[in-house]
Design a protein around this motif. Structure first.
Motif, PDB file in Angstrom:
ATOM      1  N   ARG A 151       0.846  -1.194   0.000  1.00 44.46           N
ATOM      2  CA  ARG A 151       0.000   0.000   0.000  1.00 44.46           C
ATOM      3  C   ARG A 151       0.874   1.235   0.000  1.00 44.46           C
ATOM      4  O   ARG A 151       1.897   1.275   0.673  1.00 44.46           O
ATOM      5  CB  ARG A 151      -0.881   0.048   1.255  1.00 44.46           C
ATOM      6  N   TYR A 152       0.487   2.234  -0.789  1.00 41.75           N
ATOM      7  CA  TYR A 152       1.064   3.577  -0.677  1.00 41.75           C
ATOM      8  C   TYR A 152      -0.029   4.436  -0.065  1.00 41.75           C
ATOM      9  O   TYR A 152      -1.012   4.718  -0.739  1.00 41.75           O
ATOM     10  CB  TYR A 152       1.466   4.124  -2.043  1.00 41.75           C
ATOM     11  N   GLY A 153       0.102   4.814   1.204  1.00 34.55           N
ATOM     12  CA  GLY A 153      -0.987   5.514   1.884  1.00 34.55           C
ATOM     13  C   GLY A 153      -2.198   4.600   1.908  1.00 34.55           C
ATOM     14  O   GLY A 153      -2.102   3.458   2.349  1.00 34.55           O
ATOM     15  N   GLY A 201       3.577  -7.751 -17.735  1.00 33.94           N
ATOM     16  CA  GLY A 201       2.239  -7.162 -17.651  1.00 33.94           C
ATOM     17  C   GLY A 201       2.302  -5.722 -18.114  1.00 33.94           C
ATOM     18  O   GLY A 201       3.383  -5.166 -18.287  1.00 33.94           O
ATOM     19  N   PRO A 202       1.145  -5.102 -18.308  1.00 32.31           N
ATOM     20  CA  PRO A 202       1.116  -3.733 -18.820  1.00 32.31           C
ATOM     21  C   PRO A 202       1.641  -2.727 -17.798  1.00 32.31           C
ATOM     22  O   PRO A 202       1.793  -3.050 -16.615  1.00 32.31           O
ATOM     23  CB  PRO A 202      -0.370  -3.489 -19.118  1.00 32.31           C
ATOM     24  N   SER A 203       1.909  -1.531 -18.249  1.00 35.19           N
ATOM     25  CA  SER A 203       2.441  -0.475 -17.389  1.00 35.19           C
ATOM     26  C   SER A 203       1.538  -0.252 -16.174  1.00 35.19           C
ATOM     27  O   SER A 203       0.318  -0.207 -16.307  1.00 35.19           O
ATOM     28  CB  SER A 203       2.558   0.823 -18.207  1.00 35.19           C
ATOM     29  N   GLY A 204       2.147  -0.154 -14.996  1.00 35.37           N
ATOM     30  CA  GLY A 204       1.394   0.143 -13.787  1.00 35.37           C
ATOM     31  C   GLY A 204       0.815  -1.066 -13.085  1.00 35.37           C
ATOM     32  O   GLY A 204       0.125  -0.934 -12.075  1.00 35.37           O
ATOM     33  N   CYS A 205       1.103  -2.281 -13.564  1.00 31.48           N
ATOM     34  CA  CYS A 205       0.468  -3.470 -12.968  1.00 31.48           C
ATOM     35  C   CYS A 205       1.161  -3.922 -11.688  1.00 31.48           C
ATOM     36  O   CYS A 205       0.658  -4.789 -10.980  1.00 31.48           O
ATOM     37  CB  CYS A 205       0.414  -4.612 -13.976  1.00 31.48           C
ATOM     38  N   GLY A 206       2.344  -3.355 -11.379  1.00 38.36           N
ATOM     39  CA  GLY A 206       2.991  -3.688 -10.107  1.00 38.36           C
ATOM     40  C   GLY A 206       4.259  -4.519 -10.221  1.00 38.36           C
ATOM     41  O   GLY A 206       4.748  -5.040  -9.220  1.00 38.36           O
ATOM     42  N   LYS A 207       4.832  -4.603 -11.412  1.00 38.58           N
ATOM     43  CA  LYS A 207       6.033  -5.422 -11.621  1.00 38.58           C
ATOM     44  C   LYS A 207       7.229  -4.866 -10.847  1.00 38.58           C
ATOM     45  O   LYS A 207       7.879  -5.582 -10.087  1.00 38.58           O
ATOM     46  CB  LYS A 207       6.393  -5.486 -13.117  1.00 38.58           C
ATOM     47  N   SER A 208       7.520  -3.583 -11.062  1.00 35.65           N
ATOM     48  CA  SER A 208       8.690  -2.985 -10.402  1.00 35.65           C
ATOM     49  C   SER A 208       8.529  -3.002  -8.890  1.00 35.65           C
ATOM     50  O   SER A 208       9.478  -3.261  -8.155  1.00 35.65           O
ATOM     51  CB  SER A 208       8.901  -1.540 -10.871  1.00 35.65           C
ATOM     52  N   THR A 209       7.315  -2.724  -8.425  1.00 36.99           N
ATOM     53  CA  THR A 209       7.058  -2.718  -6.984  1.00 36.99           C
ATOM     54  C   THR A 209       7.364  -4.086  -6.386  1.00 36.99           C
ATOM     55  O   THR A 209       8.019  -4.193  -5.347  1.00 36.99           O
ATOM     56  CB  THR A 209       5.592  -2.323  -6.709  1.00 36.99           C
ATOM     57  N   PHE A 222      18.382  -1.754 -12.391  1.00 33.09           N
ATOM     58  CA  PHE A 222      17.173  -0.949 -12.270  1.00 33.09           C
ATOM     59  C   PHE A 222      16.625  -0.535 -13.620  1.00 33.09           C
ATOM     60  O   PHE A 222      17.352  -0.462 -14.608  1.00 33.09           O
ATOM     61  CB  PHE A 222      17.471   0.328 -11.479  1.00 33.09           C
ATOM     62  N   GLN A 223      15.326  -0.200 -13.603  1.00 32.88           N
ATOM     63  CA  GLN A 223      14.669   0.340 -14.794  1.00 32.88           C
ATOM     64  C   GLN A 223      15.307   1.681 -15.160  1.00 32.88           C
ATOM     65  O   GLN A 223      15.640   1.924 -16.305  1.00 32.88           O
ATOM     66  CB  GLN A 223      13.180   0.519 -14.483  1.00 32.88           C
ATOM     67  N   ASP A 224      15.504   2.552 -14.185  1.00 28.63           N
ATOM     68  CA  ASP A 224      16.235   3.805 -14.455  1.00 28.63           C
ATOM     69  C   ASP A 224      17.567   3.747 -13.715  1.00 28.63           C
ATOM     70  O   ASP A 224      17.698   4.291 -12.633  1.00 28.63           O
ATOM     71  CB  ASP A 224      15.408   5.036 -14.067  1.00 28.63           C
ATOM     72  N   ASP A 226      15.097  -5.155 -13.926  1.00 23.93           N
ATOM     73  CA  ASP A 226      13.880  -4.387 -14.213  1.00 23.93           C
ATOM     74  C   ASP A 226      14.012  -3.741 -15.589  1.00 23.93           C
ATOM     75  O   ASP A 226      14.698  -2.738 -15.745  1.00 23.93           O
ATOM     76  CB  ASP A 226      13.656  -3.316 -13.134  1.00 23.93           C
ATOM     77  N   GLU A 227      13.366  -4.325 -16.579  1.00 29.12           N
ATOM     78  CA  GLU A 227      13.386  -3.821 -17.962  1.00 29.12           C
ATOM     79  C   GLU A 227      14.793  -3.454 -18.408  1.00 29.12           C
ATOM     80  O   GLU A 227      15.028  -2.325 -18.858  1.00 29.12           O
ATOM     81  CB  GLU A 227      12.481  -2.577 -18.081  1.00 29.12           C
ATOM     82  N   PRO A 228      15.755  -4.378 -18.329  1.00 27.91           N
ATOM     83  CA  PRO A 228      17.138  -4.001 -18.612  1.00 27.91           C
ATOM     84  C   PRO A 228      17.394  -3.705 -20.087  1.00 27.91           C
ATOM     85  O   PRO A 228      18.419  -3.136 -20.419  1.00 27.91           O
ATOM     86  CB  PRO A 228      17.940  -5.229 -18.174  1.00 27.91           C
TER      87      PRO A 228
HETATM   88  N1  LIG Z   1       5.946   5.796  -4.591  1.00 30.08           N
HETATM   89  C1  LIG Z   1       4.706   5.555  -5.018  1.00 30.08           C
HETATM   90  N2  LIG Z   1       3.638   6.173  -4.455  1.00 30.08           N
HETATM   91  C2  LIG Z   1       2.382   5.914  -4.876  1.00 30.08           C
HETATM   92  N3  LIG Z   1       2.061   5.040  -5.836  1.00 30.08           N
HETATM   93  C3  LIG Z   1       3.072   4.395  -6.431  1.00 30.08           C
HETATM   94  C4  LIG Z   1       4.446   4.618  -6.066  1.00 30.08           C
HETATM   95  N4  LIG Z   1       5.227   3.815  -6.832  1.00 30.08           N
HETATM   96  C5  LIG Z   1       4.387   3.144  -7.649  1.00 30.08           C
HETATM   97  N5  LIG Z   1       3.095   3.482  -7.421  1.00 30.08           N
HETATM   98  C6  LIG Z   1       1.897   2.927  -8.097  1.00 30.08           C
HETATM   99  O1  LIG Z   1       1.932   1.523  -7.976  1.00 30.08           O
HETATM  100  C7  LIG Z   1       1.451   0.900  -9.155  1.00 30.08           C
HETATM  101  C8  LIG Z   1       2.472  -0.111  -9.643  1.00 30.08           C
HETATM  102  O2  LIG Z   1       3.644   0.566 -10.048  1.00 30.08           O
HETATM  103  P1  LIG Z   1       4.902  -0.187 -10.655  1.00 30.08           P
HETATM  104  O3  LIG Z   1       6.008   0.800 -10.771  1.00 30.08           O
HETATM  105  O4  LIG Z   1       5.159  -1.403  -9.844  1.00 30.08           O
HETATM  106  O5  LIG Z   1       4.370  -0.599 -12.084  1.00 30.08           O
HETATM  107  P2  LIG Z   1       5.110  -1.391 -13.268  1.00 30.08           P
HETATM  108  O6  LIG Z   1       4.308  -2.625 -13.501  1.00 30.08           O
HETATM  109  O7  LIG Z   1       6.556  -1.538 -12.956  1.00 30.08           O
HETATM  110  O8  LIG Z   1       4.891  -0.410 -14.507  1.00 30.08           O
HETATM  111  P3  LIG Z   1       5.921   0.048 -15.704  1.00 30.08           P
HETATM  112  O9  LIG Z   1       5.833  -1.037 -16.749  1.00 30.08           O
HETATM  113  O10 LIG Z   1       5.294   1.317 -16.182  1.00 30.08           O
HETATM  114  O11 LIG Z   1       7.280   0.234 -15.123  1.00 30.08           O
HETATM  115  C9  LIG Z   1       1.171   2.012 -10.161  1.00 30.08           C
HETATM  116  O12 LIG Z   1      -0.204   2.233 -10.216  1.00 30.08           O
HETATM  117  C10 LIG Z   1       1.920   3.188  -9.597  1.00 30.08           C
HETATM  118  O13 LIG Z   1       1.275   4.392  -9.915  1.00 30.08           O
END
Ligand SMILES: Nc1ncnc2c1ncn2[C@@H]1O[C@H](COP(=O)(O)OP(=O)(O)OP(=O)(O)O)[C@@H](O)[C@H]1O
Ligand SMILES: [Mg+2]
Length: 362
Positions: free
Chosen positions: A12-14, A36-44, A81-83, A158-160
């Motif tokens: 959780r973020y907040g 998975g598509p952008s924002g699905c939570g892979k990097s997290t 890292f991705q970046d 992460d997306e190397p």
């Molecule tokens: N520091 C943060 N604070 C709040 N929300 C965050 C934070 N970091 C990531 N998120 C949210 O968590 C979700 C997952 O993010 P994540 O970076 O894991 O996606 P991803 O699958 O790696 O996407 P991408 O392919 O674009 O890199 C997204 O909806 C993102 O907006």
């Protein structure tokens, strides 16, 4: 090499929950790809394994030991890292050997390792250059080299390859596959590119909206997707989807819709019977559709050609079947006119059916 187990991982973020209970077991020496598509939570997910993000709930086990309270440096991982950021004042060799020098390893060992990894990554001629004197793709390879020189038990990527052009990406993909066979370590690799996932992975984990949709070998996911999302995500050109209904007649079980009336093979028919008169989605990959003017109506789709794209040996045809758009591939020598109506035989084993309401495979 220790195995890695994610147990009901929640982030959780907040107030916002972005990962909703990730359950994942990675065997020793396995190449796992999170896709998975952008924002699905892979990097997290990856950053939580690395120890760069706190775990909100659940636990991460490496080699059977809970590690979510351990510092990143105590987890025996190396991450790309991705970046990524390189040290701008150090040349390529020094960037790549940074961790080893920190560990005060013997110079001869460091030189040998750097040489080895540089050769794998095609960086041998660039060892004396600073990052500012490299292309984006070369810099990305240095970032990867920096992790690979380390003797970690697990590598996290992460997306190397995201900064590389298509050709180099293909080359690096092959290099990575070779390298992973050679080094025999755990690799966890994040990408949004389904081709990378299919070609590199021992096991693919498809994520969407903070949930795992399905995990398994590339072949399992390709042949038996559990839902429409996974079916549409893996494979290029993507699977075609047509809305229809299931009907049982004297002559068999059929899936019928606007412009098609297909008889199902015995095993599909048995499963489909329970969904009689219900709304379904028929899924067929372009590779399961073969141009065949003689195919009978109940084993084929009849398509009106709208667009033809020449891509070399093959042409991709964008067609219409009733209201649905359907992509097929033909040998580019096949004469095709726009507006023409063509018959394509459907491979009976390539028929996928999904419940139209929850999109789960039938
Ligand atoms: N520091 C943060 N604070 C709040 N929300 C965050 C934070 N970091 C990531 N998120 C949210 O968590 C979700 C997952 O993010 P994540 O970076 O894991 O996606 P991803 O699958 O790696 O996407 P991408 O392919 O674009 O890199 C997204 O909806 C993102 O907006
Ligand atoms: Mg990411």
């Amino acid at each position: 090499m220790p195995n890695i187990h994610l147990e009901n991982l929640i982030k959780r973020y907040g107030d916002v929950e972005v990962l909703h209970g990730i359950e994942l077991e990675m065997a020793d020496n396995e190449f796992t790809v999170l896709v998975g598509p952008s924002g699905c939570g892979k990097s997290t997910t990856l950053r939580m394994i690395a120890g760069l993000e706190d775990v909100s709930e659940g636990e991460i086990y490496i080699g059977g030991k809970p590690v979510s309270r351990l510092e990143p440096k105590d987890r025996d991982l190396a991450m790309v890292f991705q970046d990524y950021a390189l040290y701008p004042h150090m040349n390529v060799a020094r960037n790549m050997s940074f961790a080893l020098r920190l560990q005060k390893r013997p110079q001869a060992e460091i030189d040998k390792k750097v040489k080895e990894v540089a050769a794998t990554l095609g960086l041998t001629d660039y060892l004396a250059r600073k990052p500012g004197e490299l292309s984006g793709g070369q810099r990305q390879r240095v970032a990867m080299g920096r992790a690979l020189t380390r003797d970690a038990a697990t590598f996290l990527f992460d997306e190397p390859l995201s900064n590389l052009d298509a050709k180099l990406r293909g080359q690096m993909r092959a290099e990575l596959a070779l390298m992973s066979q050679r080094v025999q370590k755990n690799m966890i690799y994040v990408t949004h590119d389904q081709i990378e996932a299919m070609t590199l992975a021992d096991r693919i984990v498809v994520m969407h909206g903070g949930y795992i949709q399905q995990q398994g070998t590339p072949e399992e996911l390709f042949k038996r997707p559990v839902n429409k999302f996974v079916a549409g995500f893996l494979g290029m050109p993507p699977m075609n989807f047509l809305e229809g209904e299931i009907f049982e007649r004297d002559t068999g079980v059929f899936v019928s819709g606007d412009g098609f009336d297909l008889r199902l093979a015995a095993d599909k028919a048995a499963a489909a019977k329970a969904h009689q008169n219900k709304e379904v989605i028929l899924g067929v990959r372009p590779s399961d559709l073969t141009f065949d003017a003689d195919a009978s109506k109940q084993e084929a789709l009849t398509l009106d050609v709208m667009v033809s794209e020449y891509v070399g040996a093959q042409s991709v045809l964008l067609c219409r079947c009733g209201p649905a758009k359907v992509m097929v591939e033909v040998n580019s020598e096949t004469p095709v006119a726009l507006g023409q109506t063509l018959t394509f035989a459907v491979n009976p084993n390539g028929v996928h059916l999904f419940d139209r309401h929850n999109e789960v495979a039938i």
